[in-house]
Design an enzyme around this catalytic site. Structure first.
Site, PDB file in Angstrom:
ATOM      1  N   HIS A   1       0.814  -1.167  -0.169  1.00 39.90           N
ATOM      2  CA  HIS A   1       0.006  -0.090  -0.141  1.00 39.90           C
ATOM      3  C   HIS A   1       0.785   1.275   0.032  1.00 39.90           C
ATOM      4  CE1 HIS A   1      -3.051  -2.589   2.231  1.00 39.90           C
ATOM      5  NE2 HIS A   1      -3.682  -2.544   1.147  1.00 39.90           N
TER       6      HIS A   1
ATOM      7  N   LYS B   1     -18.340  -6.255   7.324  1.00 37.97           N
ATOM      8  CA  LYS B   1     -17.096  -7.031   7.266  1.00 37.97           C
ATOM      9  C   LYS B   1     -16.370  -6.993   8.705  1.00 37.97           C
ATOM     10  CE  LYS B   1     -16.130  -7.552   2.715  1.00 37.97           C
ATOM     11  NZ  LYS B   1     -15.525  -6.818   1.515  1.00 37.97           N
TER      12      LYS B   1
ATOM     13  N   SER C   1      -3.068  -7.812   2.630  1.00 37.71           N
ATOM     14  CA  SER C   1      -3.444  -7.794   4.051  1.00 37.71           C
ATOM     15  C   SER C   1      -3.830  -9.030   4.684  1.00 37.71           C
ATOM     16  CB  SER C   1      -4.342  -6.644   4.622  1.00 37.71           C
ATOM     17  OG  SER C   1      -3.892  -5.320   4.087  1.00 37.71           O
TER      18      SER C   1
ATOM     19  N   ARG D   1      -1.961  -6.154  -8.657  1.00 38.47           N
ATOM     20  CA  ARG D   1      -0.975  -6.825  -8.055  1.00 38.47           C
ATOM     21  C   ARG D   1      -0.727  -8.056  -9.302  1.00 38.47           C
ATOM     22  NH1 ARG D   1      -3.461  -7.535  -2.549  1.00 38.47           N
ATOM     23  NH2 ARG D   1      -5.132  -7.011  -3.932  1.00 38.47           N
TER      24      ARG D   1
END
Ligand code: ADP
Length: 158
Positions: free
Chosen positions: A17, A41, A127, A90
């Site tokens: 990040h 979440k 993460s 990514r």
């Protein structure tokens, strides 16, 4: 004044990040890192903890600020005069979803999305994976800021 947003949940912030934010900060006058609030979440860190960690991880960048948003990112952009969304990509697996989101956001407003390719050393970094490995006792130093290592240890035991 060009202003861009880097959105995410940042639970917790990783060096992947930070890399994207640093690069966005070189391209734009101002970068807002925006932590999305999604009550449904389950997160390891509270919203305030995630914001505090991001502030610390980006304190070396004078044109970066950290905020949170609820609801639609395009509404947050309109409220804050933000013209573009910067997302790190990514792998090809990120692309389908990110393209769909970018096109939906483009359909809703004229906010554009820019993709920044991840630096190769962070292309495997997420993460969720960092938390899983750290919880199992694996060494994730070098993948997250050092203070995040400490905060994860504390969070696992609470
Ligand atoms: P989300 O909550 O959208 O799954 P994260 O909070 O994990 O996302 O990440 C926010 C954004 O940061 C991602 O949408 C992606 O653009 C970028 N990002 C995450 N990890 C990396 C990485 N290792 N390299 C480059 N960009 C990344």
């Amino acid at each position: 004044m060009t202003k861009v947003v880097c959105p995410g949940s940042f639970d917790p912030v990783t060096n992947g990040h930070v890399d994207i934010v640093e690069r966005a900060a070189r391209l734009f006058d101002e970068v807002v890192v925006a932590v999305g609030v999604n009550e449904s979440k389950k997160r390891l860190f509270s919203l305030q903890e995630r914001i505090d960690m991001l502030r610390r991880a980006t304190e070396h960048l004078p044109n970066v600020s950290v905020a949170s948003f609820q609801g639609l990112l395009v509404d947050f952009c309109a409220e804050h005069g933000i013209a573009a969304i910067a997302k790190g990509l990514r792998a090809v697996s990120d692309f389908d979803y990110e393209l769909q989101m970018a096109q939906m956001n483009g359909n809703l407003t004229d906010v554009d999305t820019l993709f920044i390719p991840t630096s190769p050393e962070y292309s495997f970094l997420a993460s969720s994976l960092v938390k899983e490995v750290a919880r199992g006792g694996g060494d994730v130093s070098g993948l997250v800021p050092d203070f995040v290592l400490e905060q994860m240890k504390d969070a696992f035991t609470r």
